[in-house]
Scaffold this active site. Structure first.
Site, PDB file in Angstrom:
ATOM      1  N   GLN A   1     -98.453  22.174 104.820  1.00  0.00           N
ATOM      2  CA  GLN A   1     -97.738  23.408 104.510  1.00  0.00           C
ATOM      3  C   GLN A   1     -98.509  24.663 104.934  1.00  0.00           C
ATOM      4  O   GLN A   1     -97.939  25.747 104.988  1.00  0.00           O
ATOM      5  CB  GLN A   1     -97.456  23.505 103.008  1.00  0.00           C
ATOM      6  CG  GLN A   1     -96.483  22.470 102.503  1.00  0.00           C
ATOM      7  CD  GLN A   1     -96.194  22.692 101.044  1.00  0.00           C
ATOM      8  OE1 GLN A   1     -96.900  22.202 100.170  1.00  0.00           O
ATOM      9  NE2 GLN A   1     -95.147  23.459 100.755  1.00  0.00           N
TER      10      GLN A   1
ATOM     11  N   HIS B   1     -94.287  14.637  95.098  1.00  0.00           N
ATOM     12  CA  HIS B   1     -93.757  15.636  96.048  1.00  0.00           C
ATOM     13  C   HIS B   1     -94.804  15.947  97.125  1.00  0.00           C
ATOM     14  O   HIS B   1     -94.475  16.027  98.309  1.00  0.00           O
ATOM     15  CB  HIS B   1     -93.359  16.897  95.246  1.00  0.00           C
ATOM     16  CG  HIS B   1     -92.866  18.046  96.059  1.00  0.00           C
ATOM     17  ND1 HIS B   1     -91.576  18.548  95.936  1.00  0.00           N
ATOM     18  CD2 HIS B   1     -93.465  18.824  96.987  1.00  0.00           C
ATOM     19  CE1 HIS B   1     -91.427  19.568  96.770  1.00  0.00           C
ATOM     20  NE2 HIS B   1     -92.561  19.772  97.413  1.00  0.00           N
ATOM     21  N   GLU B   2     -96.068  16.099  96.704  1.00  0.00           N
ATOM     22  CA  GLU B   2     -97.128  16.442  97.676  1.00  0.00           C
ATOM     23  C   GLU B   2     -97.469  15.256  98.579  1.00  0.00           C
ATOM     24  O   GLU B   2     -97.712  15.444  99.769  1.00  0.00           O
ATOM     25  CB  GLU B   2     -98.390  16.949  96.956  1.00  0.00           C
ATOM     26  CG  GLU B   2     -98.195  18.170  96.050  1.00  0.00           C
ATOM     27  CD  GLU B   2     -97.393  19.300  96.670  1.00  0.00           C
ATOM     28  OE1 GLU B   2     -97.450  19.489  97.900  1.00  0.00           O
ATOM     29  OE2 GLU B   2     -96.673  19.988  95.917  1.00  0.00           O
TER      30      GLU B   2
END
Ligand code: CO
Length: 172
Positions: free
Chosen positions: A51, A135-136
């Site tokens: 990200q 999620h990560e």
């Protein structure tokens, strides 16, 4: 420590399978510190290295933003087991701004990872922390939460996603 820019949906780095970390050096420490800073600045509860444009298997998680005691730094994390019970909870993502949706995930997980010094650790997580970790870890495999939405919801956000992907800052 300077924060980093967030890569937005449409940027290919978000879709890459990130590389394992094998050097536990100053560069890694700096990356982790900058990611923690970025997570605080962006008011997120988790952040994965892709990200911020770094395709490495590194993530930071903090269910209580800014509290150093609840901060978890994950290097090469692997979810080694999941419980049977599932839960549907609304998620969002710094890389997919202004879009939220219900994602079904296991409530309990067991994750094995390396710490900043390269030592292996094991963590049993449930509820919110478990969800953030899942999620990560998805990010490290090039998966975004929107991939896990229902067909109906996916159809609904199609237009918004197209807009995001065509933003000037997306590196295609
Ligand atoms: Co995310």
């Amino acid at each position: 420590m300077e924060s980093m820019g967030i890569r937005i949906y449409g940027d290919k780095v978000l879709r890459r399978n990130a590389e394992e970390v094998d050097e536990f050096d100053e560069e890694l420490s700096v990356l982790l510190a900058r990611m923690v800073e970025t997570m605080i600045v962006e008011e997120g509860v988790g952040l994965a290295a892709p990200q911020v444009g770094i395709s490495k298997r590194v993530a930071v998680v903090n269910p209580e933003p800014g509290n150093p005691e609840t901060l978890i730094k994950l290097i090469n994390p692997r979810i080694v087991s999941v419980g049977e019970d599932m839960e549907k909870v609304e998620e969002g993502c710094l890389s997919v701004p202004d879009i939220r949706g219900m994602v079904e995930r296991p409530i309990d997980i067991e994750v094995v990872f390396l710490d900043e010094k390269g030592l292996e650790r094991k963590l049993e997580a449930k509820g919110l922390v478990s969800r953030i970790i899942q999620h990560e870890v998805d990010h490290l495999d090039g998966i975004l939460f929107i991939d896990r939405l229902s067909f109906g919801r996916k159809t609904m956000i199609k237009g918004k996603l197209k807009q995001l992907a065509s933003r000037d800052n997306a590196e295609n």
